[in-house]
Motif scaffolding. Structure first.
Motif, short mmCIF file in Angstrom:
data_model
loop_
_atom_site.label_atom_id
_atom_site.label_comp_id
_atom_site.label_asym_id
_atom_site.label_seq_id
_atom_site.Cartn_x
_atom_site.Cartn_y
_atom_site.Cartn_z
N THR A 1 0.99 -1.33 0.32
CA THR A 1 0.26 -0.13 -0.13
C THR A 1 1.02 1.33 0.13
O THR A 1 2.10 0.92 1.02
CB THR A 1 -1.29 -0.09 1.22
N LEU A 2 0.27 2.23 -1.03
CA LEU A 2 1.59 3.46 -0.80
C LEU A 2 0.64 4.70 -0.68
O LEU A 2 -0.43 5.33 -0.70
CB LEU A 2 1.35 3.92 -1.98
N ASN A 3 0.98 5.76 0.31
CA ASN A 3 0.81 6.50 0.87
C ASN A 3 1.33 8.05 0.26
O ASN A 3 2.31 7.57 1.27
CB ASN A 3 0.65 6.37 2.31
N ALA A 4 0.92 8.91 -0.54
CA ALA A 4 1.73 9.58 -1.08
C ALA A 4 1.68 10.70 0.35
O ALA A 4 0.74 11.08 0.41
CB ALA A 4 1.28 10.09 -2.81
N LYS A 5 2.20 11.69 0.18
CA LYS A 5 2.74 12.68 0.96
C LYS A 5 3.37 14.00 0.62
O LYS A 5 4.24 14.18 -0.11
CB LYS A 5 3.25 12.21 2.05
N VAL B 1 4.33 6.88 9.56
CA VAL B 1 4.47 5.41 10.23
C VAL B 1 3.35 4.74 10.48
O VAL B 1 3.20 3.97 10.11
CB VAL B 1 6.33 5.46 9.89
N ARG B 2 2.93 5.28 11.06
CA ARG B 2 2.36 4.61 11.92
C ARG B 2 1.01 4.10 10.85
O ARG B 2 0.20 3.54 11.69
CB ARG B 2 1.61 5.60 12.92
N ASN B 3 0.29 5.48 10.26
CA ASN B 3 -0.85 5.44 9.90
C ASN B 3 -0.82 4.13 8.56
O ASN B 3 -1.40 3.55 8.51
CB ASN B 3 -0.83 6.84 9.30
N SER B 4 0.40 4.38 7.96
CA SER B 4 0.71 4.01 7.08
C SER B 4 0.77 2.08 7.36
O SER B 4 0.47 1.10 6.42
CB SER B 4 2.28 3.52 6.03
N ARG B 5 1.34 2.13 8.12
CA ARG B 5 1.21 0.49 9.15
C ARG B 5 -0.18 -0.28 9.34
O ARG B 5 -0.35 -1.22 9.29
CB ARG B 5 2.29 0.54 11.06
N HIS B 6 -0.91 1.44 9.62
CA HIS B 6 -1.99 0.43 10.15
C HIS B 6 -2.77 0.03 8.72
O HIS B 6 -3.71 -0.68 9.37
CB HIS B 6 -2.81 1.77 10.50
N PRO C 1 -3.67 -16.49 4.40
CA PRO C 1 -3.09 -15.36 4.86
C PRO C 1 -2.36 -14.43 3.48
O PRO C 1 -1.30 -14.75 2.95
CB PRO C 1 -1.56 -15.72 5.63
N ILE C 2 -2.61 -12.78 3.68
CA ILE C 2 -1.59 -12.30 2.48
C ILE C 2 -1.21 -11.12 3.30
O ILE C 2 -1.35 -10.15 3.68
CB ILE C 2 -2.46 -11.22 1.30
N ALA C 3 0.50 -11.38 3.52
CA ALA C 3 1.70 -10.40 3.99
C ALA C 3 1.48 -8.91 3.06
O ALA C 3 0.95 -8.86 2.05
CB ALA C 3 2.48 -10.79 4.15
N VAL C 4 1.15 -7.91 3.63
CA VAL C 4 0.78 -6.12 3.23
C VAL C 4 2.18 -5.06 4.00
O VAL C 4 2.51 -5.58 5.19
CB VAL C 4 -0.19 -5.52 3.44
N THR C 5 3.06 -4.27 2.64
CA THR C 5 3.72 -3.85 3.39
C THR C 5 3.74 -2.33 3.19
O THR C 5 3.18 -2.27 1.93
CB THR C 5 5.88 -4.48 2.62
N GLY C 6 3.30 -1.61 3.75
CA GLY C 6 3.39 -0.20 3.47
C GLY C 6 4.63 0.74 3.75
O GLY C 6 5.47 0.59 3.95
N LEU C 7 4.07 1.49 2.32
CA LEU C 7 5.20 2.33 1.78
C LEU C 7 4.57 3.71 1.99
O LEU C 7 3.44 4.20 1.96
CB LEU C 7 5.31 2.84 0.27
N VAL C 8 5.36 5.04 2.64
CA VAL C 8 5.10 5.91 2.82
C VAL C 8 5.75 6.55 1.51
O VAL C 8 7.09 6.66 1.31
CB VAL C 8 5.70 7.09 3.69
N VAL C 9 5.28 8.19 1.02
CA VAL C 9 5.87 7.89 -0.86
C VAL C 9 5.70 9.50 -0.44
O VAL C 9 5.27 10.23 -0.75
CB VAL C 9 5.60 7.47 -1.64
N PRO C 10 6.46 10.12 -0.29
CA PRO C 10 6.75 11.72 -0.15
C PRO C 10 7.45 12.29 -1.69
O PRO C 10 7.90 12.08 -2.58
CB PRO C 10 8.79 11.81 0.67
N VAL C 11 6.62 13.08 -1.88
CA VAL C 11 6.27 13.95 -2.88
C VAL C 11 6.66 15.77 -3.23
O VAL C 11 6.44 16.28 -1.99
CB VAL C 11 4.94 13.63 -3.50
#
Length: 214
Positions: free
Chosen positions: A101-105, A129-134, A150-160
């Motif tokens: 999952t990618l969260n653009a900032k 980071v906390r929000n991305s993990r959630h 089970p499906i493993a998912v990694t959270g990414l914070v993407v600075p823009v």
């Protein structure tokens, strides 16, 4: 806009930033004069925040387009509505390197500093980071429930748009990847999923019912 199927909408046709753009338009419609004045005077407003967010997501989307063009095994979804309270996932990415999952900032000209779970924007701590993990945990739960394993998912914070991004120590379970590095970072992830699994997961993820429970 979504294509409707029996009991669900196809999220594969949603564009990067579409949810944030809709929120910005709604804010402008609710207070058109205030929105125009705030833009002319450079004042922070809800409309501006949504507009910047949409612009950031679109720029991340272009990196993902490049990724899929170079390696068609990668698949992406954008602006996924989750639950019933207006939340959305900016970008969902699945490919040989896993599920993300990618969260653009979008912080134009800002100075960012990352030390583990600590994320600072111009010296002010943010819960990115906390929000991305959630978000990644929530997606893992929903997708695992939909496919039955089970499906493993990694959270990414993407600075823009930041002027400077310093990562002193990466987060433990997530990652902070500046937009310009995103294509390379994803394409260099070690092989984790075969094509058959990628196709199966993507077909489930594109269904709106997977995320809304309908």
């Amino acid at each position: 806009m979504t294509e409707q199927h029996t009991g669900w909408d196809d999220l594969a046709i949603r564009c990067p930033g579409s949810a944030a753009s809709a929120q910005a338009a709604q804010a402008r419609a609710a207070a058109p004069v205030r929105s125009v004045l705030a833009r002319l005077m450079g004042v922070h407003s809800d409309e501006r925040a949504w507009r910047l967010g949409a612009a950031g997501e679109k720029r991340v989307g272009r990196q993902l387009e490049r990724l899929m063009k170079d390696d068609p095994r990668w698949r992406c979804l954008h602006a996924i509505p989750v639950g019933r309270r207006g939340a959305d996932i900016h970008h969902f990415v699945i490919g040989p390197g896993g599920v993300f999952t990618l969260n653009a900032k979008h912080h134009p000209g800002a100075r960012l500093w990352v030390g583990g779970d600590t994320f600072m924007v111009n010296g002010v701590r943010q819960p990115y980071v906390r929000n991305s993990r959630h978000e990644a945990d929530r997606v893992s739960s929903l997708l695992s429930s939909a496919v039955g394993h089970p499906i493993a998912v990694t959270g990414l914070v993407v600075p823009v748009g930041a002027q400077d991004v310093r990562i002193k120590k990466p987060p433990k379970d997530d990652a902070v990847v500046p937009r310009r590095q995103l294509w390379r970072w994803l394409s260099h992830q070690p092989q984790a999923l075969p094509v058959a699994i990628i196709d199966t997961l993507f077909e489930q993820a594109r269904r709106s019912a997977t995320w809304t429970g309908t």
